[in-house]
Design a protein around this motif. Structure first.
Motif, PDB file in Angstrom:
ATOM      1  N   GLN A 309       7.807  38.318  58.324  1.00 52.58           N
ATOM      2  CA  GLN A 309       7.151  39.616  58.131  1.00 52.58           C
ATOM      3  C   GLN A 309       5.637  39.438  58.200  1.00 52.58           C
ATOM      4  O   GLN A 309       4.938  40.210  58.867  1.00 52.58           O
ATOM      5  N   ASN A 310       5.152  38.423  57.524  1.00 54.57           N
ATOM      6  CA  ASN A 310       3.714  38.160  57.514  1.00 54.57           C
ATOM      7  C   ASN A 310       3.206  37.810  58.907  1.00 54.57           C
ATOM      8  O   ASN A 310       2.158  38.303  59.341  1.00 54.57           O
ATOM      9  N   LYS A 311       3.936  36.975  59.607  1.00 53.34           N
ATOM     10  CA  LYS A 311       3.536  36.576  60.967  1.00 53.34           C
ATOM     11  C   LYS A 311       3.494  37.783  61.895  1.00 53.34           C
ATOM     12  O   LYS A 311       2.542  37.966  62.656  1.00 53.34           O
ATOM     13  N   TRP A 312       4.545  38.598  61.861  1.00 54.97           N
ATOM     14  CA  TRP A 312       4.630  39.740  62.774  1.00 54.97           C
ATOM     15  C   TRP A 312       3.524  40.762  62.528  1.00 54.97           C
ATOM     16  O   TRP A 312       3.060  41.422  63.455  1.00 54.97           O
ATOM     17  N   LEU A 313       3.100  40.868  61.263  1.00 55.05           N
ATOM     18  CA  LEU A 313       2.098  41.876  60.922  1.00 55.05           C
ATOM     19  C   LEU A 313       0.671  41.327  60.936  1.00 55.05           C
ATOM     20  O   LEU A 313      -0.268  42.031  61.341  1.00 55.05           O
ATOM     21  N   MET A 314       0.476  40.100  60.494  1.00 62.31           N
ATOM     22  CA  MET A 314      -0.871  39.574  60.308  1.00 62.31           C
ATOM     23  C   MET A 314      -1.327  38.604  61.413  1.00 62.31           C
ATOM     24  O   MET A 314      -2.517  38.340  61.537  1.00 62.31           O
ATOM     25  N   SER A 315      -0.379  38.076  62.176  1.00 61.43           N
ATOM     26  CA  SER A 315      -0.735  37.117  63.236  1.00 61.43           C
ATOM     27  C   SER A 315       0.002  37.478  64.525  1.00 61.43           C
ATOM     28  O   SER A 315       0.541  36.625  65.210  1.00 61.43           O
ATOM     29  N   ASN A 316       0.006  38.762  64.827  1.00 59.19           N
ATOM     30  CA  ASN A 316       0.776  39.263  65.965  1.00 59.19           C
ATOM     31  C   ASN A 316      -0.023  39.097  67.254  1.00 59.19           C
ATOM     32  O   ASN A 316      -1.056  39.724  67.442  1.00 59.19           O
ATOM     33  N   SER A 317       0.472  38.261  68.152  1.00 59.10           N
ATOM     34  CA  SER A 317      -0.263  37.953  69.383  1.00 59.10           C
ATOM     35  C   SER A 317      -0.207  39.083  70.405  1.00 59.10           C
ATOM     36  O   SER A 317      -0.988  39.095  71.355  1.00 59.10           O
ATOM     37  N   TYR A 318       0.711  40.028  70.219  1.00 60.10           N
ATOM     38  CA  TYR A 318       0.818  41.141  71.164  1.00 60.10           C
ATOM     39  C   TYR A 318      -0.100  42.304  70.807  1.00 60.10           C
ATOM     40  O   TYR A 318      -0.520  43.065  71.670  1.00 60.10           O
ATOM     41  N   GLY A 357      14.994  37.323  66.513  1.00 59.09           N
ATOM     42  CA  GLY A 357      14.228  36.320  65.784  1.00 59.09           C
ATOM     43  C   GLY A 357      12.795  36.221  66.242  1.00 59.09           C
ATOM     44  O   GLY A 357      11.930  35.790  65.480  1.00 59.09           O
ATOM     45  N   ILE A 358      12.521  36.643  67.494  1.00 58.10           N
ATOM     46  CA  ILE A 358      11.124  36.661  67.915  1.00 58.10           C
ATOM     47  C   ILE A 358      10.466  37.921  67.368  1.00 58.10           C
ATOM     48  O   ILE A 358      11.134  38.832  66.872  1.00 58.10           O
ATOM     49  N   SER A 359       9.161  37.991  67.487  1.00 58.92           N
ATOM     50  CA  SER A 359       8.396  39.083  66.886  1.00 58.92           C
ATOM     51  C   SER A 359       8.919  40.454  67.319  1.00 58.92           C
ATOM     52  O   SER A 359       9.012  40.750  68.511  1.00 58.92           O
ATOM     53  N   GLY A 360       9.276  41.266  66.328  1.00 61.68           N
ATOM     54  CA  GLY A 360       9.695  42.639  66.598  1.00 61.68           C
ATOM     55  C   GLY A 360      11.162  42.826  66.884  1.00 61.68           C
ATOM     56  O   GLY A 360      11.594  43.955  67.145  1.00 61.68           O
ATOM     57  N   ILE A 361      11.952  41.748  66.836  1.00 58.43           N
ATOM     58  CA  ILE A 361      13.383  41.867  67.136  1.00 58.43           C
ATOM     59  C   ILE A 361      14.174  41.288  65.965  1.00 58.43           C
ATOM     60  O   ILE A 361      14.175  40.075  65.728  1.00 58.43           O
ATOM     61  N   VAL A 362      14.836  42.162  65.215  1.00 57.33           N
ATOM     62  CA  VAL A 362      15.480  41.806  63.949  1.00 57.33           C
ATOM     63  C   VAL A 362      16.904  41.319  64.201  1.00 57.33           C
ATOM     64  O   VAL A 362      17.666  41.956  64.943  1.00 57.33           O
ATOM     65  N   LEU A 363      17.248  40.187  63.582  1.00 58.26           N
ATOM     66  CA  LEU A 363      18.597  39.649  63.716  1.00 58.26           C
ATOM     67  C   LEU A 363      19.642  40.718  63.400  1.00 58.26           C
ATOM     68  O   LEU A 363      19.527  41.448  62.422  1.00 58.26           O
ATOM     69  N   GLY A 364      20.674  40.796  64.228  1.00 59.09           N
ATOM     70  CA  GLY A 364      21.786  41.699  63.963  1.00 59.09           C
ATOM     71  C   GLY A 364      21.513  43.134  64.343  1.00 59.09           C
ATOM     72  O   GLY A 364      22.189  43.704  65.199  1.00 59.09           O
ATOM     73  N   PHE A 365      20.512  43.727  63.739  1.00 59.58           N
ATOM     74  CA  PHE A 365      20.192  45.134  63.980  1.00 59.58           C
ATOM     75  C   PHE A 365      19.818  45.375  65.442  1.00 59.58           C
ATOM     76  O   PHE A 365      20.095  46.432  66.001  1.00 59.58           O
ATOM     77  N   SER A 366      19.190  44.391  66.064  1.00 59.20           N
ATOM     78  CA  SER A 366      18.668  44.570  67.419  1.00 59.20           C
ATOM     79  C   SER A 366      19.766  44.720  68.466  1.00 59.20           C
ATOM     80  O   SER A 366      19.537  45.317  69.516  1.00 59.20           O
ATOM     81  N   LEU A 367      20.957  44.200  68.200  1.00 56.67           N
ATOM     82  CA  LEU A 367      22.004  44.281  69.223  1.00 56.67           C
ATOM     83  C   LEU A 367      22.454  45.714  69.450  1.00 56.67           C
ATOM     84  O   LEU A 367      22.770  46.107  70.583  1.00 56.67           O
TER      85      LEU A 367
END
Length: 474
Positions: A309-318, A357-367
Protein backbone atom coordinates in the motif's frame (compact mmCIF):
# COMPACT_ATOMS: atom_id res chain seq x y z
CA UNK A 1 21.32 -56.38 31.44
CA UNK A 2 17.71 -57.39 31.89
CA UNK A 3 16.79 -53.85 32.90
CA UNK A 4 18.58 -52.48 29.82
CA UNK A 5 16.68 -54.94 27.61
CA UNK A 6 13.32 -53.96 29.09
CA UNK A 7 14.18 -50.27 28.71
CA UNK A 8 15.11 -50.83 25.08
CA UNK A 9 11.85 -52.67 24.40
CA UNK A 10 9.91 -49.89 26.13
CA UNK A 11 11.61 -47.19 24.05
CA UNK A 12 11.01 -49.07 20.79
CA UNK A 13 7.39 -49.79 21.74
CA UNK A 14 6.81 -46.17 22.76
CA UNK A 15 8.41 -44.96 19.56
CA UNK A 16 6.17 -47.21 17.47
CA UNK A 17 3.11 -46.10 19.38
CA UNK A 18 4.10 -42.47 18.92
CA UNK A 19 4.54 -43.04 15.20
CA UNK A 20 1.17 -44.77 14.91
CA UNK A 21 -0.51 -42.04 16.97
CA UNK A 22 1.08 -39.32 14.87
CA UNK A 23 0.00 -41.01 11.65
CA UNK A 24 -3.51 -41.50 13.00
CA UNK A 25 -3.67 -37.87 14.06
CA UNK A 26 -2.46 -36.79 10.62
CA UNK A 27 -5.03 -38.96 8.88
CA UNK A 28 -7.75 -37.77 11.24
CA UNK A 29 -6.88 -34.12 10.64
CA UNK A 30 -7.10 -34.76 6.92
CA UNK A 31 -10.38 -36.64 7.01
CA UNK A 32 -12.50 -34.91 4.42
CA UNK A 33 -16.11 -34.05 5.01
CA UNK A 34 -18.61 -35.30 2.45
CA UNK A 35 -20.76 -32.59 0.93
CA UNK A 36 -23.83 -32.67 -1.28
CA UNK A 37 -24.90 -29.52 -3.13
CA UNK A 38 -28.59 -29.90 -3.99
CA UNK A 39 -30.74 -28.17 -6.62
CA UNK A 40 -27.82 -26.28 -8.12
CA UNK A 41 -27.35 -25.16 -11.71
CA UNK A 42 -24.01 -26.48 -12.99
CA UNK A 43 -22.02 -24.56 -15.60
CA UNK A 44 -19.47 -27.33 -16.27
CA UNK A 45 -17.22 -25.31 -18.64
CA UNK A 46 -16.63 -28.40 -20.77
CA UNK A 47 -16.31 -27.84 -24.52
CA UNK A 48 -20.05 -28.26 -25.04
CA UNK A 49 -20.78 -26.53 -21.72
CA UNK A 50 -24.36 -27.75 -21.44
CA UNK A 51 -25.85 -26.33 -18.25
CA UNK A 52 -27.15 -29.00 -15.86
CA UNK A 53 -30.10 -27.54 -13.98
CA UNK A 54 -31.33 -28.46 -10.50
CA UNK A 55 -28.50 -30.93 -10.07
CA UNK A 56 -26.95 -32.69 -7.10
CA UNK A 57 -23.18 -32.68 -6.75
CA UNK A 58 -21.46 -34.88 -4.17
CA UNK A 59 -17.94 -33.94 -3.03
CA UNK A 60 -15.85 -36.58 -1.31
CA UNK A 61 -12.13 -37.11 -0.70
CA UNK A 62 -11.15 -33.79 -2.32
CA UNK A 63 -12.96 -34.66 -5.55
CA UNK A 64 -16.25 -34.42 -7.41
CA UNK A 65 -17.59 -37.83 -6.44
CA UNK A 66 -20.86 -37.85 -8.35
CA UNK A 67 -23.37 -35.73 -10.26
CA UNK A 68 -27.08 -36.54 -9.99
CA UNK A 69 -26.52 -39.78 -8.08
CA UNK A 70 -27.60 -40.80 -4.60
CA UNK A 71 -26.52 -38.72 -1.61
CA UNK A 72 -24.44 -40.49 1.06
CA UNK A 73 -26.18 -40.61 4.44
CA UNK A 74 -23.40 -38.78 6.27
CA UNK A 75 -23.14 -35.93 3.76
CA UNK A 76 -23.42 -32.28 4.80
CA UNK A 77 -26.19 -30.79 2.67
CA UNK A 78 -25.65 -27.43 0.97
CA UNK A 79 -28.70 -25.85 -0.60
CA UNK A 80 -27.95 -24.65 -4.12
CA UNK A 81 -31.40 -23.56 -5.24
CA UNK A 82 -31.22 -20.61 -7.65
CA UNK A 83 -27.43 -20.73 -7.43
CA UNK A 84 -24.80 -21.48 -10.06
CA UNK A 85 -21.80 -23.75 -9.74
CA UNK A 86 -18.68 -23.06 -11.82
CA UNK A 87 -15.11 -24.40 -11.69
CA UNK A 88 -12.64 -22.51 -9.55
CA UNK A 89 -10.95 -19.68 -11.41
CA UNK A 90 -7.35 -19.74 -12.65
CA UNK A 91 -5.21 -16.60 -12.76
CA UNK A 92 -2.47 -17.36 -15.27
CA UNK A 93 -0.22 -14.44 -14.37
CA UNK A 94 0.47 -13.55 -10.74
CA UNK A 95 3.27 -12.21 -8.57
CA UNK A 96 2.45 -13.19 -4.99
CA UNK A 97 4.31 -11.56 -2.11
CA UNK A 98 6.76 -13.86 -0.40
CA UNK A 99 9.53 -13.58 2.18
CA UNK A 100 12.87 -12.45 0.88
CA UNK A 101 15.07 -9.65 -0.24
CA UNK A 102 17.12 -9.23 -3.42
CA UNK A 103 20.36 -8.66 -1.51
CA UNK A 104 22.34 -10.85 0.89
CA UNK A 105 23.91 -8.39 3.33
CA UNK A 106 25.62 -11.07 5.41
CA UNK A 107 25.24 -14.82 6.02
CA UNK A 108 22.33 -15.80 8.33
CA UNK A 109 20.66 -12.38 7.83
CA UNK A 110 17.41 -13.74 6.41
CA UNK A 111 14.58 -11.70 4.90
CA UNK A 112 14.06 -8.06 5.81
CA UNK A 113 10.29 -8.52 5.60
CA UNK A 114 8.26 -11.64 6.30
CA UNK A 115 4.70 -12.14 5.23
CA UNK A 116 1.83 -14.20 6.63
CA UNK A 117 1.16 -16.78 3.93
CA UNK A 118 -2.49 -17.13 4.86
CA UNK A 119 -3.04 -13.39 4.54
CA UNK A 120 -1.33 -13.49 1.14
CA UNK A 121 -3.60 -16.30 -0.05
CA UNK A 122 -6.89 -15.13 1.44
CA UNK A 123 -7.73 -12.62 -1.35
CA UNK A 124 -7.35 -15.40 -3.92
CA UNK A 125 -9.66 -17.78 -2.06
CA UNK A 126 -12.21 -15.06 -1.24
CA UNK A 127 -12.51 -14.41 -4.97
CA UNK A 128 -12.75 -18.03 -6.04
CA UNK A 129 -9.24 -18.13 -7.50
CA UNK A 130 -8.26 -21.71 -6.77
CA UNK A 131 -5.22 -21.97 -9.08
CA UNK A 132 -2.52 -19.42 -9.87
CA UNK A 133 0.46 -19.39 -12.22
CA UNK A 134 3.36 -17.72 -10.42
CA UNK A 135 5.45 -16.03 -13.10
CA UNK A 136 8.23 -14.86 -10.82
CA UNK A 137 8.75 -18.04 -8.84
CA UNK A 138 11.42 -18.24 -6.16
CA UNK A 139 12.19 -20.85 -3.48
CA UNK A 140 9.88 -18.96 -1.12
CA UNK A 141 6.95 -19.71 -3.44
CA UNK A 142 7.77 -23.41 -3.26
CA UNK A 143 7.59 -22.98 0.51
CA UNK A 144 4.19 -21.29 0.23
CA UNK A 145 2.91 -24.13 -1.91
CA UNK A 146 4.17 -26.65 0.63
CA UNK A 147 2.28 -24.84 3.40
CA UNK A 148 -0.91 -25.12 1.34
CA UNK A 149 -0.35 -28.77 0.49
CA UNK A 150 0.29 -29.62 4.16
CA UNK A 151 -2.98 -27.97 5.09
CA UNK A 152 -1.39 -25.23 7.19
CA UNK A 153 -2.77 -22.58 4.84
CA UNK A 154 -5.96 -22.37 2.76
CA UNK A 155 -4.72 -21.33 -0.63
CA UNK A 156 -4.80 -22.01 -4.37
CA UNK A 157 -2.84 -24.55 -6.37
CA UNK A 158 0.39 -22.89 -7.47
CA UNK A 159 2.18 -23.57 -10.76
CA UNK A 160 5.74 -22.22 -10.83
CA UNK A 161 7.64 -20.55 -13.67
CA UNK A 162 11.30 -19.68 -13.17
CA UNK A 163 12.44 -16.41 -14.76
CA UNK A 164 15.50 -16.42 -17.00
CA UNK A 165 16.64 -13.01 -18.24
CA UNK A 166 19.63 -11.12 -19.57
CA UNK A 167 19.80 -9.12 -16.33
CA UNK A 168 17.62 -8.10 -13.38
CA UNK A 169 16.49 -11.71 -12.96
CA UNK A 170 16.99 -14.49 -10.41
CA UNK A 171 18.64 -16.50 -13.19
CA UNK A 172 20.75 -14.46 -15.60
CA UNK A 173 21.88 -15.71 -18.99
CA UNK A 174 23.90 -13.70 -21.48
CA UNK A 175 24.99 -16.53 -23.76
CA UNK A 176 23.22 -19.55 -25.25
CA UNK A 177 25.32 -21.84 -23.06
CA UNK A 178 24.32 -19.89 -19.95
CA UNK A 179 20.69 -20.07 -21.04
CA UNK A 180 20.72 -23.83 -21.45
CA UNK A 181 22.39 -24.30 -18.08
CA UNK A 182 19.83 -22.01 -16.46
CA UNK A 183 16.98 -24.14 -17.81
CA UNK A 184 18.59 -27.31 -16.46
CA UNK A 185 19.19 -25.68 -13.10
CA UNK A 186 15.56 -24.52 -12.91
CA UNK A 187 14.31 -28.02 -13.58
CA UNK A 188 16.62 -29.53 -10.97
CA UNK A 189 15.35 -26.99 -8.43
CA UNK A 190 11.75 -28.14 -8.96
CA UNK A 191 10.32 -25.42 -11.18
CA UNK A 192 7.82 -26.65 -13.73
CA UNK A 193 7.87 -23.92 -16.37
CA UNK A 194 10.32 -21.38 -17.77
CA UNK A 195 9.58 -17.68 -18.12
CA UNK A 196 11.75 -15.86 -20.64
CA UNK A 197 12.32 -12.22 -19.83
CA UNK A 198 12.75 -8.88 -21.56
CA UNK A 199 16.53 -8.55 -21.57
CA UNK A 200 17.61 -11.80 -23.18
CA UNK A 201 19.53 -11.41 -26.41
CA UNK A 202 18.13 -13.15 -29.47
CA UNK A 203 20.51 -16.12 -29.50
CA UNK A 204 20.10 -16.80 -25.77
CA UNK A 205 16.31 -16.48 -26.01
CA UNK A 206 16.23 -19.14 -28.71
CA UNK A 207 18.60 -21.39 -26.77
CA UNK A 208 16.51 -21.14 -23.59
CA UNK A 209 13.29 -21.99 -25.44
CA UNK A 210 14.97 -24.89 -27.25
CA UNK A 211 16.53 -26.32 -24.09
CA UNK A 212 13.21 -26.02 -22.25
CA UNK A 213 11.61 -28.17 -24.93
CA UNK A 214 14.37 -30.79 -24.49
CA UNK A 215 13.68 -30.73 -20.75
CA UNK A 216 9.92 -31.11 -21.37
CA UNK A 217 9.20 -27.67 -19.89
CA UNK A 218 6.74 -25.24 -21.44
CA UNK A 219 7.80 -21.64 -21.95
CA UNK A 220 5.85 -18.51 -21.09
CA UNK A 221 7.05 -14.96 -21.02
CA UNK A 222 8.09 -11.71 -22.56
CA UNK A 223 9.30 -11.02 -26.07
CA UNK A 224 12.84 -9.67 -25.66
CA UNK A 225 13.47 -6.09 -26.77
CA UNK A 226 16.25 -7.52 -28.95
CA UNK A 227 13.52 -8.34 -31.51
CA UNK A 228 12.28 -4.76 -31.74
CA UNK A 229 12.31 -3.65 -35.39
CA UNK A 230 12.70 -7.20 -36.70
CA UNK A 231 10.10 -9.37 -38.36
CA UNK A 232 7.57 -10.81 -35.95
CA UNK A 233 8.13 -14.31 -37.28
CA UNK A 234 11.60 -14.21 -35.72
CA UNK A 235 10.28 -14.54 -32.16
CA UNK A 236 7.45 -16.97 -32.88
CA UNK A 237 9.62 -20.04 -32.45
CA UNK A 238 8.69 -23.62 -31.47
CA UNK A 239 7.96 -24.14 -27.75
CA UNK A 240 7.42 -20.43 -27.07
CA UNK A 241 4.00 -21.43 -25.90
CA UNK A 242 2.45 -18.47 -24.11
CA UNK A 243 2.89 -14.70 -24.34
CA UNK A 244 2.61 -13.10 -20.92
CA UNK A 245 0.95 -9.83 -22.00
CA UNK A 246 -0.62 -8.30 -25.09
CA UNK A 247 1.82 -5.52 -24.24
CA UNK A 248 4.66 -7.78 -25.40
CA UNK A 249 3.25 -7.51 -28.90
CA UNK A 250 2.59 -3.78 -28.79
CA UNK A 251 6.21 -3.22 -27.70
CA UNK A 252 7.38 -4.82 -30.94
CA UNK A 253 5.69 -2.34 -33.26
CA UNK A 254 4.70 1.28 -33.77
CA UNK A 255 1.84 0.20 -36.00
CA UNK A 256 -1.27 -0.15 -33.85
CA UNK A 257 -3.67 -1.14 -36.62
CA UNK A 258 -6.03 -4.08 -36.73
CA UNK A 259 -4.04 -5.40 -39.69
CA UNK A 260 -0.94 -5.59 -37.48
CA UNK A 261 -2.94 -7.33 -34.76
CA UNK A 262 -4.11 -9.86 -37.36
CA UNK A 263 -0.50 -10.50 -38.40
CA UNK A 264 0.46 -11.28 -34.81
CA UNK A 265 -2.58 -13.55 -34.48
CA UNK A 266 -1.76 -15.44 -37.68
CA UNK A 267 1.82 -16.07 -36.60
CA UNK A 268 0.71 -17.14 -33.12
CA UNK A 269 -1.78 -19.57 -34.64
CA UNK A 270 0.87 -21.07 -36.91
CA UNK A 271 3.29 -21.46 -33.99
CA UNK A 272 0.67 -22.77 -31.50
CA UNK A 273 1.49 -19.83 -29.22
CA UNK A 274 -1.28 -18.85 -26.81
CA UNK A 275 -1.84 -15.41 -25.29
CA UNK A 276 -2.49 -13.94 -21.86
CA UNK A 277 -4.12 -10.64 -22.93
CA UNK A 278 -3.61 -9.16 -19.45
CA UNK A 279 -5.72 -6.13 -20.27
CA UNK A 280 -5.74 -5.22 -16.58
CA UNK A 281 -2.08 -4.34 -16.68
CA UNK A 282 -2.19 -1.32 -18.98
CA UNK A 283 -5.56 -0.16 -17.66
CA UNK A 284 -4.09 -0.12 -14.14
CA UNK A 285 -1.01 1.77 -15.34
CA UNK A 286 -3.15 4.44 -17.02
CA UNK A 287 -5.41 4.79 -13.98
CA UNK A 288 -2.63 5.34 -11.46
CA UNK A 289 -0.80 7.64 -13.86
CA UNK A 290 -3.88 9.85 -13.85
CA UNK A 291 -4.50 9.86 -10.11
CA UNK A 292 -3.38 8.01 -7.01
CA UNK A 293 -6.96 8.24 -5.83
CA UNK A 294 -7.64 5.47 -8.34
CA UNK A 295 -5.30 3.29 -6.28
CA UNK A 296 -7.09 4.01 -3.02
CA UNK A 297 -10.43 3.33 -4.71
CA UNK A 298 -9.40 -0.13 -5.89
CA UNK A 299 -11.73 -2.90 -4.84
CA UNK A 300 -9.75 -4.95 -2.36
CA UNK A 301 -7.08 -2.32 -1.69
CA UNK A 302 -7.60 -2.66 2.05
CA UNK A 303 -6.46 -6.29 1.78
CA UNK A 304 -3.13 -5.32 0.16
CA UNK A 305 -0.18 -5.68 2.52
CA UNK A 306 0.72 -2.31 4.18
CA UNK A 307 4.19 -2.35 2.61
CA UNK A 308 2.67 -2.56 -0.85
CA UNK A 309 0.00 0.00 0.00
CA UNK A 310 2.79 2.38 0.93
CA UNK A 311 4.78 1.61 -2.22
CA UNK A 312 1.80 2.03 -4.53
CA UNK A 313 0.85 5.37 -2.98
CA UNK A 314 4.16 6.93 -1.93
CA UNK A 315 6.68 5.50 -4.43
CA UNK A 316 4.52 5.04 -7.51
CA UNK A 317 6.67 5.16 -10.64
CA UNK A 318 3.67 5.61 -12.94
CA UNK A 319 2.18 8.63 -11.21
CA UNK A 320 3.20 12.09 -12.32
CA UNK A 321 4.08 11.20 -15.91
CA UNK A 322 3.33 13.57 -18.79
CA UNK A 323 -0.03 13.89 -20.52
CA UNK A 324 1.65 12.60 -23.68
CA UNK A 325 2.66 9.41 -21.92
CA UNK A 326 -0.86 8.95 -20.53
CA UNK A 327 -2.18 9.37 -24.07
CA UNK A 328 0.30 6.70 -25.19
CA UNK A 329 -1.01 4.34 -22.50
CA UNK A 330 -4.52 4.84 -23.86
CA UNK A 331 -3.28 4.08 -27.37
CA UNK A 332 -1.82 0.82 -26.11
CA UNK A 333 -5.06 -0.07 -24.31
CA UNK A 334 -6.98 0.37 -27.56
CA UNK A 335 -4.45 -1.73 -29.49
CA UNK A 336 -4.61 -4.51 -26.93
CA UNK A 337 -8.35 -4.69 -27.47
CA UNK A 338 -7.69 -5.08 -31.20
CA UNK A 339 -5.23 -7.87 -30.40
CA UNK A 340 -7.93 -9.73 -28.43
CA UNK A 341 -10.37 -9.33 -31.33
CA UNK A 342 -7.78 -10.54 -33.86
CA UNK A 343 -6.73 -13.54 -31.75
CA UNK A 344 -10.36 -14.52 -31.26
CA UNK A 345 -11.00 -14.21 -34.98
CA UNK A 346 -7.96 -16.40 -35.75
CA UNK A 347 -8.96 -19.00 -33.16
CA UNK A 348 -5.87 -18.54 -30.98
CA UNK A 349 -6.54 -19.68 -27.39
CA UNK A 350 -6.36 -16.95 -24.75
CA UNK A 351 -6.09 -17.48 -21.00
CA UNK A 352 -6.96 -14.99 -18.29
CA UNK A 353 -4.13 -13.49 -16.29
CA UNK A 354 -3.79 -10.22 -14.43
CA UNK A 355 -0.21 -9.51 -13.30
CA UNK A 356 -1.70 -9.58 -9.79
CA UNK A 357 0.70 -8.19 -7.21
CA UNK A 358 2.19 -5.41 -9.29
CA UNK A 359 1.22 -1.81 -8.59
CA UNK A 360 -2.52 -1.27 -8.91
CA UNK A 361 -3.51 -4.91 -9.41
CA UNK A 362 -4.94 -6.62 -6.31
CA UNK A 363 -4.57 -10.37 -5.82
CA UNK A 364 -7.82 -12.22 -6.47
CA UNK A 365 -10.05 -9.21 -7.00
CA UNK A 366 -8.31 -8.31 -10.26
CA UNK A 367 -9.36 -11.48 -12.08
CA UNK A 368 -13.02 -10.45 -12.05
CA UNK A 369 -12.01 -7.13 -13.59
CA UNK A 370 -9.94 -8.94 -16.23
CA UNK A 371 -12.95 -11.07 -17.22
CA UNK A 372 -15.03 -7.91 -17.55
CA UNK A 373 -12.37 -6.30 -19.78
CA UNK A 374 -12.17 -9.42 -21.96
CA UNK A 375 -15.92 -9.33 -22.53
CA UNK A 376 -15.76 -5.63 -23.36
CA UNK A 377 -13.00 -6.50 -25.86
CA UNK A 378 -15.29 -8.91 -27.69
CA UNK A 379 -15.30 -12.27 -25.91
CA UNK A 380 -18.62 -13.85 -25.05
CA UNK A 381 -19.25 -14.47 -21.37
CA UNK A 382 -18.72 -18.21 -21.84
CA UNK A 383 -15.44 -17.57 -23.70
CA UNK A 384 -14.16 -15.33 -20.93
CA UNK A 385 -15.07 -17.98 -18.35
CA UNK A 386 -13.28 -20.64 -20.42
CA UNK A 387 -10.15 -18.47 -20.42
CA UNK A 388 -10.13 -18.55 -16.62
CA UNK A 389 -11.03 -22.23 -16.20
CA UNK A 390 -10.73 -24.96 -18.83
CA UNK A 391 -8.15 -23.30 -21.08
CA UNK A 392 -5.81 -22.32 -18.25
CA UNK A 393 -5.88 -25.89 -16.96
CA UNK A 394 -5.23 -27.17 -20.47
CA UNK A 395 -2.14 -25.01 -21.00
CA UNK A 396 -0.76 -26.00 -17.60
CA UNK A 397 -1.29 -29.65 -18.48
CA UNK A 398 -3.63 -30.37 -15.57
CA UNK A 399 -6.96 -30.34 -17.41
CA UNK A 400 -7.48 -33.95 -16.30
CA UNK A 401 -7.57 -32.64 -12.74
CA UNK A 402 -9.20 -29.18 -12.74
CA UNK A 403 -10.83 -26.62 -15.04
CA UNK A 404 -14.23 -28.24 -15.57
CA UNK A 405 -16.94 -29.75 -13.40
CA UNK A 406 -16.72 -33.46 -14.10
CA UNK A 407 -16.73 -36.56 -11.92
CA UNK A 408 -13.24 -37.48 -10.74
CA UNK A 409 -11.75 -34.02 -10.91
CA UNK A 410 -10.62 -32.08 -7.86
CA UNK A 411 -13.38 -30.15 -6.15
CA UNK A 412 -12.19 -26.60 -6.87
CA UNK A 413 -15.56 -24.90 -7.24
CA UNK A 414 -17.41 -21.62 -6.81
CA UNK A 415 -21.05 -21.39 -5.81
CA UNK A 416 -22.45 -18.15 -7.24
CA UNK A 417 -25.63 -16.29 -6.40
CA UNK A 418 -26.16 -15.18 -10.01
CA UNK A 419 -25.57 -16.62 -13.48
CA UNK A 420 -22.22 -15.49 -14.99
CA UNK A 421 -23.33 -16.57 -18.48
CA UNK A 422 -25.87 -13.75 -18.36
CA UNK A 423 -23.53 -11.16 -16.85
CA UNK A 424 -19.81 -11.73 -16.43
CA UNK A 425 -19.59 -9.56 -13.30
CA UNK A 426 -21.66 -12.22 -11.54
CA UNK A 427 -18.43 -14.18 -11.03
CA UNK A 428 -17.82 -11.91 -8.05
CA UNK A 429 -21.18 -12.69 -6.42
CA UNK A 430 -19.79 -15.57 -4.43
CA UNK A 431 -21.86 -17.60 -1.98
CA UNK A 432 -19.10 -20.07 -1.12
CA UNK A 433 -15.94 -21.67 -2.47
CA UNK A 434 -14.59 -25.20 -2.50
CA UNK A 435 -10.80 -25.45 -2.36
CA UNK A 436 -9.56 -28.99 -2.96
CA UNK A 437 -12.81 -30.27 -1.50
CA UNK A 438 -12.75 -27.96 1.53
CA UNK A 439 -15.91 -25.86 1.87
CA UNK A 440 -15.39 -22.16 2.65
CA UNK A 441 -18.80 -20.59 3.19
CA UNK A 442 -19.59 -16.87 2.99
CA UNK A 443 -19.22 -16.32 6.72
CA UNK A 444 -15.80 -17.96 6.70
CA UNK A 445 -14.74 -15.90 3.67
CA UNK A 446 -15.82 -12.68 5.36
CA UNK A 447 -14.00 -13.64 8.56
CA UNK A 448 -10.81 -14.43 6.66
CA UNK A 449 -10.96 -11.09 4.84
CA UNK A 450 -11.68 -9.25 8.07
CA UNK A 451 -8.60 -10.83 9.67
CA UNK A 452 -6.44 -9.48 6.85
CA UNK A 453 -8.00 -6.01 6.99
CA UNK A 454 -7.64 -5.74 10.76
CA UNK A 455 -4.01 -6.82 10.71
CA UNK A 456 -3.25 -4.35 7.92
CA UNK A 457 -4.86 -1.51 9.85
CA UNK A 458 -3.04 -2.40 13.06
CA UNK A 459 0.35 -2.58 11.34
CA UNK A 460 0.11 0.09 8.66
CA UNK A 461 2.50 2.50 10.37
CA UNK A 462 5.24 -0.12 10.61
CA UNK A 463 5.92 -0.31 6.87
CA UNK A 464 7.58 2.27 4.65
CA UNK A 465 8.86 1.33 1.21
CA UNK A 466 11.53 4.03 1.00
CA UNK A 467 12.87 3.17 4.44
CA UNK A 468 13.09 -0.48 3.43
CA UNK A 469 15.14 0.40 0.35
CA UNK A 470 17.42 2.63 2.43
CA UNK A 471 17.99 -0.20 4.90
CA UNK A 472 19.39 -2.33 2.08
CA UNK A 473 22.26 0.12 1.76
CA UNK A 474 23.30 -0.29 5.39
Amino acid sequence: MKKFYLLTVFVIFSSCNMKISTEQAYQSSHQEMIYAIKNVNIIPMTTKNTVIKNATVVIKEHKIYSINKSIPKNATIIEGKNKWLIPGLIDMHVHTLSDGTPFVMYPTKGPLVSFNTQYNMTPYIANGVTTVFELGARPEHIGQRNEIIRGDVIGPRIALAKVIGGNKSNLTAKTPSDGRNAVRFAKEEGYEFIKVYTWLNEETFKAVVDEAEKQNMKVVGHIPVAFKGKQAKDFFIPNFGLIAHAEELSKQTDNYSYKKAQEFARLAKENSTWLIPNLSNMVAIEQQAKSLQNIENLLGFKYVHPLMQNKWLMSNSYHGVSDDLIAYYKELIDFHILIVKAFKEAGVPMVAGTDAGISGIVLGFSLHEELKLLVEAGLKNAEALASATRLGAQWLGIDDKIGTIEVGKFADLILLNENPLEKISNTSKISSVFVNGKWIDRNKIDTMLSDVENWNNDNKEKFDWKELLNSLKN
